[in-house]
Write an enzyme that holds these catalytic residues in place. Structure first.
Site, PDB file in Angstrom:
ATOM      1  N   VAL A  21       0.837  -1.203   0.000  1.00  0.00           N
ATOM      2  CA  VAL A  21       0.000   0.000   0.000  1.00  0.00           C
ATOM      3  C   VAL A  21       0.873   1.255   0.000  1.00  0.00           C
ATOM      4  O   VAL A  21       0.649   2.183  -0.786  1.00  0.00           O
ATOM      5  CB  VAL A  21      -0.965   0.004   1.210  1.00  0.00           C
ATOM      6  CG1 VAL A  21      -1.774   1.301   1.248  1.00  0.00           C
ATOM      7  CG2 VAL A  21      -1.904  -1.203   1.148  1.00  0.00           C
ATOM      8  N   LYS A 110      -6.973  -1.476  10.316  1.00  0.00           N
ATOM      9  CA  LYS A 110      -8.228  -1.959  10.903  1.00  0.00           C
ATOM     10  C   LYS A 110      -8.017  -2.649  12.242  1.00  0.00           C
ATOM     11  O   LYS A 110      -8.812  -2.508  13.168  1.00  0.00           O
ATOM     12  CB  LYS A 110      -8.934  -2.905   9.946  1.00  0.00           C
ATOM     13  CG  LYS A 110      -8.082  -4.097   9.564  1.00  0.00           C
ATOM     14  CD  LYS A 110      -8.678  -4.884   8.414  1.00  0.00           C
ATOM     15  CE  LYS A 110      -7.650  -5.878   7.894  1.00  0.00           C
ATOM     16  NZ  LYS A 110      -6.743  -5.308   6.902  1.00  0.00           N
ATOM     17  N   VAL A 137     -11.593  -0.329   6.055  1.00  0.00           N
ATOM     18  CA  VAL A 137     -12.689  -1.261   5.792  1.00  0.00           C
ATOM     19  C   VAL A 137     -13.030  -1.244   4.318  1.00  0.00           C
ATOM     20  O   VAL A 137     -13.239  -0.180   3.742  1.00  0.00           O
ATOM     21  CB  VAL A 137     -13.962  -0.897   6.593  1.00  0.00           C
ATOM     22  CG1 VAL A 137     -15.062  -1.915   6.326  1.00  0.00           C
ATOM     23  CG2 VAL A 137     -13.665  -0.824   8.072  1.00  0.00           C
ATOM     24  N   GLU A 195      -3.002 -16.011   2.451  1.00  0.00           N
ATOM     25  CA  GLU A 195      -1.664 -16.061   3.039  1.00  0.00           C
ATOM     26  C   GLU A 195      -1.267 -17.512   3.324  1.00  0.00           C
ATOM     27  O   GLU A 195      -2.118 -18.391   3.435  1.00  0.00           O
ATOM     28  CB  GLU A 195      -1.668 -15.310   4.388  1.00  0.00           C
ATOM     29  CG  GLU A 195      -2.203 -13.914   4.345  1.00  0.00           C
ATOM     30  CD  GLU A 195      -1.149 -12.895   3.952  1.00  0.00           C
ATOM     31  OE1 GLU A 195       0.046 -13.221   3.994  1.00  0.00           O
ATOM     32  OE2 GLU A 195      -1.541 -11.770   3.588  1.00  0.00           O
ATOM     33  N   ASP A 206     -10.081 -10.868  10.605  1.00  0.00           N
ATOM     34  CA  ASP A 206     -10.034  -9.656   9.781  1.00  0.00           C
ATOM     35  C   ASP A 206     -11.438  -9.060   9.623  1.00  0.00           C
ATOM     36  O   ASP A 206     -11.637  -7.857   9.811  1.00  0.00           O
ATOM     37  CB  ASP A 206      -9.441 -10.023   8.404  1.00  0.00           C
ATOM     38  CG  ASP A 206      -9.495  -8.882   7.419  1.00  0.00           C
ATOM     39  OD1 ASP A 206      -8.615  -8.007   7.473  1.00  0.00           O
ATOM     40  OD2 ASP A 206     -10.427  -8.853   6.581  1.00  0.00           O
ATOM     41  N   LYS A 210     -13.174  -5.332  11.005  1.00  0.00           N
ATOM     42  CA  LYS A 210     -13.921  -4.411  10.146  1.00  0.00           C
ATOM     43  C   LYS A 210     -15.362  -4.244  10.635  1.00  0.00           C
ATOM     44  O   LYS A 210     -15.924  -3.140  10.591  1.00  0.00           O
ATOM     45  CB  LYS A 210     -13.889  -4.922   8.707  1.00  0.00           C
ATOM     46  CG  LYS A 210     -12.482  -4.902   8.106  1.00  0.00           C
ATOM     47  CD  LYS A 210     -12.420  -5.721   6.820  1.00  0.00           C
ATOM     48  CE  LYS A 210     -11.036  -5.651   6.185  1.00  0.00           C
ATOM     49  NZ  LYS A 210     -10.893  -6.635   5.076  1.00  0.00           N
TER      50      LYS A 210
END
Lengths: 436, 436
Positions: A21, A110, A137, A195, A206, A210
């Site tokens: 990112v 998050k 999110v 992963e 995860d 969120k």
């Protein structure tokens, strides 16, 4: 010569994290510089990119910008500090240091927001800076801004989301190919969609983080990741998927946040659920994300798009950077945390949904009556029952009307102890049946 | 005693219009007063509702609030003036008077924004007030705020929207029941989904106004309703709908705004188009609206929800009221009009799309060659050709690759003059084929 009152022509941006990112954020700050300057009202200058190993070259980032002095960069007093490292520490300390130095913060974290968002929001309030986190999110999908701004004049009743791309990819493949979970997981890992250690995705951690963030915004109440009831997709079988298909449903890992108990509380939960194929969420396939919102005045809405990936997440981060930049130029702030409603976050037993229950039963008279009695005694109303097969293959497939989760759990307990029931083959919540 | 620096505890709201939307806005201001106060940071007090006939009782509005002195109410200096009357005048004069008196303005008036948005934005800028208009496009769907804020760090390439509920209701019915346009229109009128004079909807004027607003926000360029190429649905036949269905498509009235000419210009157009049934827009049925956005970094997104109706539109108006209220309390403003890109708005001939062409042809040797030559001579590449029927019923159904609209128009002209082509039965643009 610039007069003292003229707005600054440049704002500084410090970037913490140079991974997937971060490198996209750096690239867009450079490549879209003119557009960003026009939209923000000032040029945005990247002052540094904090990484663990500053000697390692990063594509698209000038080497002289790289630094491993994360603390120094975070507290350098940049106008905007962007945190895209992930994880709890050192991200939290760095964000707090940035705010203490007067920087507004944009983050995609998050896990941190779900664990300790209150601390971050309090620090933003104390130091009079912005805390923006659209990218945390559903990646690129504009979702938090609509929830906390566009719907500020409405009452949200329920949020139903597909917010994890890995599990949606796996469930979509299972639905399309009739494949087993383990095989599809292996394929997803080979393709880079999952992963090597898929726990955070497939066990719903995860999605739970969120869900906590969404619930907090939707219901103006602080919700932490630990408050979220969480079940993953590891026990979803090809048989469950086929049974859903037979009934016109598809299985999705849903994040659900809703008002319960006469609107005095909320339940937030993440679990696999059957969704009718006619529901807008059923068509959300592969790695796409979508969030369905039911509001009192606005009615049903859905937000759909890419939930992950470097460029989509960077798009959301850049949108926040522009918003925060405008506020700094105007000497203002965006809306802060809104937790005035202080609703109780209630346990899963207080949730009410419909259920699908698949029972392996003895093929003899009186079985249906015994099963029906177990539901009735716990106050669970049956919508329909279907008998499949005979003899050793006899199955009862029961679908219920809306019932409390605790009542359904008691029903299942009772069924397990009934000797006419050889096995409880499948139990799954059913969501979205009334929407269209 | 309040100190001079304490924030005001109350903001005043003047409402222009007491119809379907206005009465819902008044109701929500009253019923949700506590929530709104907590979210805005101050109580919102309705000071008056301007209507043509103040003597006529309005459900849910206290009679003493009603006034027919629209000018007086508009220029009363309320913190926020809400305009939900519609139409060009007197709405424009009243909004300008409100701004001159220092009021921020929230409006749902798409026609006015599309015709003369520049004047309103300039006045807002001059007087240092906000102009918010989320409700003007796609009712309750949060769309303008995502476009002008969330995607401020991205580059939008294309917007494809279903933004008129009446026409989508009609086209959905035609698709589901195989019915003719005239019959479904009559049904829609009986159900209240279409006006007695349906021109604004079925001829695409309403969608064109919304397309202009969306295009302006997406491309940072001023676009007026008159700049939008517009074709309605009155000539869509049951035969067209069936042909689309045979090919796996559905016909939708689309509002399309896109970058063209190496990103130096935009084309904005409203017309019926064939959309693959696998595209997310294909599933938008009945009176629902949806807008599909293609952005460079974020990828594909879709926003879905109720596009009209008193309560959904009021929800969007209230969200704007809360945003504007927060700005007034903070002494700040939201982002103003962004037209820095100044792209050329180009004619429809510069648009590039795929086409479906249905030809009634003579059944004799050489016809296909002649038809294919007409496409080739105009530089239109054929994707596939299907021959249906024989003799007097012989048809050629041609689907093209992407071509300039002007080239396709020249091709059709040429086909009409060819004596092997008895009739050009249908020509329609095809959109959304490459998205999934």
């Amino acid at each position: 010569m610039t007069t003292p009152d003229a707005p600054p022509r440049e704002l500084t941006v410090a970037l913490l994290g140079g991974g997937t990112v971060g490198s996209q954020v750096a690239r867009l700050l450079r490549e879209s510089a003119d557009d960003l300057a026009a939209r923000a009202g000032a040029a945005l200058r990247l002052t540094g990119v904090g990484v663990r190993d500053a000697a390692k070259p990063r594509e698209g980032i000038a080497p002289e910008l790289l630094t491993d002095d994360l603390e120094g960069l975070a507290s350098s007093g940049a106008d905007i500090v962007v945190e895209v490292m992930g994880g709890i520490e050192p991200a939290r300390s760095l964000i707090l240091a940035a705010m203490a130095a007067g920087s507004s913060v944009v983050t995609a974290n998050k896990a941190l927001l779900a664990e300790d968002g209150g601390t971050l929001h309090a620090a933003a309030e104390k130091h009079g800076v912005d805390l923006y986190y659209e990218a945390s999110v559903a990646g690129a999908i504009p979702l938090l801004r609509p929830l906390r701004e566009s719907l500020a004049g409405d009452k949200v009743r329920r949020v139903l989301g597909i917010v994890n791309g890995t599990t949606n990819f796996i469930l979509t493949k299972m639905d399309e190919d009739g494949a087993d979970y383990a095989d599809v997981l292996a394929e997803a890992q080979a393709l880079g969609y999952a992963e090597a250690d898929p726990t955070a995705d497939v066990e719903g951690y995860d999605a739970a983080a969120k869900a906590a963030i969404l619930a907090g915004l939707a219901f103006h109440t602080r919700v932490r990741g630990d408050d979220v009831h969480r079940e993953g997709i590891t026990s979803v079988s090809a048989q469950d998927v086929a049974a859903a298909r037979d009934m016109g449903f598809v299985i999705k890992l849903l994040a659900v946040a809703e008002l319960v108990d006469d609107e005095k509380g909320v339940v937030v939960r993440v679990h696999p659920a059957m969704v009718p194929r006619t529901h807008p969420l059923a068509g959300v396939r592969g790695a796409f994300n979508a969030v369905f919102v039911e509001a009192e005045s606005a009615g049903d809405m859905m937000f759909y798009g890419r939930g992950a990936g470097g460029a989509p997440t960077a798009s959301a981060v850049l949108g926040d950077i522009v918003a925060v930049a405008r506020h700094r130029l105007a000497g203002s702030r965006g809306p802060g945390e809104s937790t005035y409603a202080h609703l109780d976050v209630l346990p899963i037993g207080d949730a009410t949904t419909r259920y699908y229950v698949n029972l392996d039963v003895a093929d003899r008279p009186g079985v249906l009556a015994a099963v029906a009695q177990a539901f009735a005694d716990n106050g669970v109303s049956i919508q329909n029952v279907r008998q499949d097969g005979h003899g050793d293959d006899a199955r009862l497939v029961v679908r219920t009307h809306t019932a409390a989760d605790s009542a359904l759990a008691a029903t299942i307990e009772r069924l397990r102890s009934n000797d006419a029931v050889r096995n409880v083959v499948g139990v799954m919540r059913v969501e979205g049946e009334d929407e269209r």
